[in-house]
Design an enzyme around this catalytic site. Structure first.
Site, short mmCIF file in Angstrom:
data_model
loop_
_atom_site.label_atom_id
_atom_site.label_comp_id
_atom_site.label_asym_id
_atom_site.label_seq_id
_atom_site.Cartn_x
_atom_site.Cartn_y
_atom_site.Cartn_z
N HIS A 24 -6.42 -7.20 -4.87
CA HIS A 24 -7.11 -7.29 -3.58
C HIS A 24 -8.01 -8.50 -3.47
O HIS A 24 -9.22 -8.41 -3.23
CB HIS A 24 -7.74 -5.98 -3.12
N HIS A 78 -9.62 9.04 -6.94
CA HIS A 78 -9.87 7.91 -6.02
C HIS A 78 -8.57 7.64 -5.27
O HIS A 78 -7.49 7.64 -5.87
CB HIS A 78 -10.28 6.71 -6.88
N ASP A 82 -3.83 1.68 -5.56
CA ASP A 82 -3.40 1.43 -6.94
C ASP A 82 -3.37 2.72 -7.76
O ASP A 82 -2.76 2.78 -8.82
CB ASP A 82 -4.26 0.37 -7.63
N HIS A 148 -16.10 2.76 -6.26
CA HIS A 148 -16.59 1.80 -5.31
C HIS A 148 -16.12 2.10 -3.88
O HIS A 148 -16.33 1.27 -2.98
CB HIS A 148 -16.15 0.39 -5.72
N ASP A 167 -12.35 3.94 -11.67
CA ASP A 167 -12.58 2.49 -11.61
C ASP A 167 -13.80 2.04 -12.42
O ASP A 167 -14.07 0.84 -12.49
CB ASP A 167 -12.76 2.06 -10.15
N TYR A 195 -14.25 -7.90 -14.09
CA TYR A 195 -13.94 -6.72 -13.27
C TYR A 195 -15.22 -6.22 -12.59
O TYR A 195 -15.24 -5.96 -11.38
CB TYR A 195 -13.36 -5.66 -14.20
N HIS A 228 -8.12 1.41 -15.38
CA HIS A 228 -7.51 0.08 -15.58
C HIS A 228 -7.87 -0.43 -16.97
O HIS A 228 -9.03 -0.34 -17.39
CB HIS A 228 -8.03 -0.93 -14.56
FE1 FEO Z 1 -10.55 1.23 -6.37
FE2 FEO Z 1 -8.48 0.89 -9.06
O1 FEO Z 1 -8.92 1.15 -7.27
#
Ligand code: FEO
Length: 402
Positions: A24, A78, A82, A148, A167, A195, A228
């Site tokens: 993004h 969330h 993704d 977030h 996240d 990140y 992630h």
């Molecule tokens: Fe806020 Fe990994 O998406």
């Protein structure tokens, strides 16, 4: 297809996106992963999904642990795509399944997947402190709005002391290894910082609140598993990343300066070099980032990790260079705090670029040092003034006058 064990009956069954280079809007040169966790308890539970296009990879990993039709519960921490993109397919394959998520997540899913079966999904809203018993394990939910997105939530596996952090604590890092201690820690921490700087910087207050809540709830952390990148499992690594989050969210920074600039005919670049030299004369670390040659994500990381950043631009069409404009727009959204900042650069006749940058920096509410600009090409005397400008910035950084 490999699956990975975190603790007894708790598996990583996510997907590795080796090709992701733009997440993004910011550059991810090392790819990323979408971490999905399967708990093969009496109630078989999948926590978080993967991006659309990766469902088959995750389903193959799940199949090494159980039949996907055996999944009873699906937790959506969330809704960003993704993690939720593959939900329709995962739910279809696991059906019937109960879905657990926050109220705001439910509202968002209803919009995202109205035409992909949402109306048939068995959605169960949960909030902070709610628990579901899977058998030997209990899941405790912790809403973290604006960490977030409004819907964001974490899931804690109580008896295993595993925090499925979505996240939080992540990195965009594709690797064949699943745990932070299995890869080069310098790379892991570099990606974790980038990140944080590019995703979580605007949400420092929420991060602080989360860290306090974790402390208040007395959550013990044997494993911190983000959605992630690699998973934190060694006590020293968990302590390190939590300490970093504490520092980053309170905008603590190294006594260092970043010069973030672009140039047309090298006048602003000459000023940059002279300012950098002045900073170095005071023994302060300085990094130089030329925006037309460096990803914006690196500039954001520098803003997060340096006590001061100066923005250099020439003037074009009475304003700043477009590449500098992109940076100023990006940084406005990231809302840095507690930084010494300043604008500098060159102009031809009417000027305007430095003035625009200076105004933009003042809008951020940071500690602004007066701008420095020279006409056409900086003379030897001008470059001496640039060095002094750098020395002054360095002295203020050392004194932490921000
Ligand atoms: Fe806020 Fe990994 O998406």
């Amino acid at each position: 297809m490999e699956r990975y064990l975190l603790k007894e009956d708790i598996w990583w069954v996510g997907a590795i996106d080796w090709n992701m280079r733009d997440f993004h809007g910011f550059e991810t040169p090392r790819g990323t992963t979408y971490n999905s966790y399967l708990i093969t308890d009496q109630k078989v539970t999948l926590v978080d999904g993967v991006r659309s296009g990766f469902a088959s990879e995750t389903l193959r990993r799940i199949s090494t642990c159980c039949d996907p039709r055996d999944i009873d519960y699906l937790v959506v921490n969330h809704v960003e795509m993704d993690h939720s993109g593959a939900l329709p397919e995962l739910i279809r394959r696991a059906s019937p399944v109960k879905v657990f998520c926050s109220k705001r997540a439910k509202d968002a899913l209803a919009i995202f997947y109205a035409e992909e079966g949402f109306g048939d999904w068995d959605i169960n809203v949960v909030g902070t402190g709610d628990e579901i018993v899977l058998g030997r394990y209990t899941l405790t939910f912790l809403e973290v709005p604006m960490l977030h997105w409004p819907d964001s939530m974490l899931t804690y596996v109580k008896e295993a002391k595993v925090l499925l952090a979505n996240d939080g604590f992540g990195q965009h890092l594709a690797t064949s290894k699943r745990f932070a201690d299995e890869v080069d820690m310098a790379i892991v921490m570099d990606e974790a910082a980038k990140y944080y700087g590019n995703i979580l910087m605007p949400f420092g207050n929420q991060v602080q609140k989360l860290l306090k809540t974790v402390g208040d709830m007395g959550l013990e952390l044997d494993i911190v598993a983000p959605s992630h990148g690699v998973i934190w499992r060694r006590p020293e690594d968990i302590e390190a990343i939590v300490r970093c989050y504490s520092e980053w969210s309170s905008f603590e920074a190294r006594p260092s300066v970043a010069l973030i600039f672009d140039t047309m005919w090298h006048s602003t670049e000459k000023m940059t070099r002279a300012i950098e030299d002045g900073i170095a004369q005071e023994g302060v670390e300085c990094s130089v980032i030329k925006l037309s040659k460096t990803p914006l994500a690196e500039a954001a990381r520098a803003v997060q990790t340096c006590r001061a950043f100066l923005v250099g631009t020439p003037t074009v069409n009475n304003g700043m260079l477009p590449s500098v404009g992109a940076f100023m727009t990006y940084i406005k959204g990231l809302r840095p705090k507690q930084r010494l900042v300043g604008a500098y650069g060159s102009f031809g006749w009417g000027g305007g670029g430095v003035k625009q940058v200076d105004a933009g920096l003042r809008e951020l509410g940071l500690d602004v040092i007066d701008p420095l600009e020279f006409k056409y090409v900086p003379s030897s005397e001008d470059l001496v003034a640039c060095e002094e400008y750098g020395r002054e910035v360095a002295r203020r950084v050392k004194a932490w006058e921000v």
